[in-house]
Motif scaffolding. Structure first.
Motif, mmCIF file in Angstrom:
data_model
loop_
_atom_site.group_PDB
_atom_site.id
_atom_site.type_symbol
_atom_site.label_atom_id
_atom_site.label_comp_id
_atom_site.label_asym_id
_atom_site.label_seq_id
_atom_site.Cartn_x
_atom_site.Cartn_y
_atom_site.Cartn_z
ATOM 1 N N ASN A 1 -9.318 2.937 -0.519
ATOM 2 C CA ASN A 1 -8.813 2.607 0.817
ATOM 3 C C ASN A 1 -9.657 1.516 1.465
ATOM 4 O O ASN A 1 -9.129 0.554 2.033
ATOM 5 N N ASP B 1 0.852 -1.191 0.000
ATOM 6 C CA ASP B 1 0.000 0.000 0.000
ATOM 7 C C ASP B 1 0.881 1.232 0.000
ATOM 8 O O ASP B 1 1.561 1.516 0.979
ATOM 9 N N LYS C 1 -9.186 -1.901 -0.315
ATOM 10 C CA LYS C 1 -7.866 -2.475 -0.035
ATOM 11 C C LYS C 1 -7.829 -3.145 1.335
ATOM 12 O O LYS C 1 -7.160 -4.157 1.531
ATOM 13 N N LYS C 2 -8.577 -2.552 2.287
ATOM 14 C CA LYS C 2 -8.581 -3.113 3.638
ATOM 15 C C LYS C 2 -9.561 -4.286 3.768
ATOM 16 O O LYS C 2 -9.362 -5.174 4.596
#
Length: 339
Positions: free
Chosen positions: A207, A10, A210-211
């Protein structure tokens, strides 16, 4: 094997827990401009189709054809047969300059803003909420800097074979003489209104995704992380574009103000006195569906463009990080001198 920089690769925004030195705004700017350049070449045909749909007053429909363009495939065939393959890259020079400049300013500003927030406030610089706000402000900064290039790109993509502008220099001089400097900033108001939530939502959902998604297998190295970014960016682009799309259409309609003569071969033309007048006329003449003309190619473009921009940004940034790491390993400073 490439060296990982940060958890799961990331690298978008300031990374308080990154391994090694944090990325500089200069590295973010170089990576952003390179990512914008590569992405622009790939998505230019979809951009031309989207702009042609947005500027068409008549309904865009294959079931009830009224205007010149009726759908993605029909419009592609029409443009190819009448204007040739190169027409899908009309306005590519200003568009490419726009992408390079926009990518550099946006990612450099985003890197700076997330670092300032993390170091100066109680908020974590890698949270989705911080990415939304910082992404919005970063995009607004890039928009103000790059708006003239966006206007030029739109006008080149909008003109047919009876060309009003021969090249970029001719376009700039003609607009400057006949319409004044403010013509380069036509559509800036709806652009700024739309770009903050659009870019903010892009960074926000990128974001979040991605998490939410599990990390790629370790054996895939950075390739797995980059492909994950491609997938997450594509989803973020589609969602954010759908929510903010009408403002993109308003911007395109306003940008071709004073350019009506070049639009006559494509069908009806309209003049708008400003953002509110543009919204009222579209609602009255074209209905609610008029606010979403060109949404189909725009969603395809947004999905590819957002996914690719994050993908290439991380690829280039990772490449620079690895280069710097090798130089440090070899006992060299950034200037190439022995320690």
């Amino acid at each position: 094997m490439l060296t990982r920089i940060g958890p799961f690769g990331d690298m978008v925004g300031y990374e308080p827990g990154a391994q090694g030195a944090a990325h500089s705004p200069e590295e973010a700017a170089l990576s952003g401009s390179a990512a914008g350049m590569v992405t622009r070449v790939l998505i230019s045909p979809l951009d031309v189709l989207k702009i042609r749909f947005q500027l068409q007053i008549e309904r865009v429909s294959s079931r009830r054809p009224e205007g010149k363009y009726q759908g993605l495939f029909q419009a592609s065939r029409c443009i190819y047969s009448e204007e040739g393959l190169s027409a899908f890259w009309k306005g590519h020079v200003p568009a490419q300059l726009l992408s390079i400049c926009y990518g550099a300013v946006q990612f450099a500003a985003f890197q700076c803003l997330t670092e300032v927030v993390h170091k100066s406030t109680l908020y974590d610089g890698q949270t989705a909420g911080v990415h939304f706000v910082c992404g919005g402000f970063a995009a607004c900064s890039a928009t103000v800097v790059c708006q003239p290039l966006d206007t030029l790109r739109t006008r080149f993509a909008a003109q047919g074979e009876t060309k009003v502008y021969r090249n970029l220099r001719h376009a700039v001089s003609t607009m400057w003489r006949s319409e004044g400097v403010l013509s380069f900033y036509r559509g800036l108001c709806p652009t700024l209104v739309a770009v903050f939530p659009y870019a903010g939502l892009q960074f926000f959902f990128f974001n979040v995704f991605k998490k939410l998604l599990p990390p790629p297998p370790k054996e895939t190295g950075n390739i797995g992380g980059h492909l994950k970014s491609l997938f997450c960016g594509s989803g973020a682009g589609m969602i954010s574009k759908t929510i903010t799309y009408p403002f993109d259409l308003f911007k395109k309609r306003l940008q071709v103000g004073g350019f009506e003569a070049a639009r006559v071969p494509f069908g009806q033309v309209r003049s708008y006195r400003g953002l509110v007048d543009c919204m009222v006329q579209i609602a009255r003449e074209e209905g609610f569906r008029g606010f979403f003309k060109g949404l189909s190619p725009s969603l395809v473009k947004a999905s590819l463009a957002t996914g690719l921009i994050f993908f290439w940004y991380e690829v280039f940034l990772n490449g620079m990080s690895n280069l710097n790491e090798r130089r440090r390993t070899n006992g060299l400073t950034k200037d190439g001198e022995e320690r």
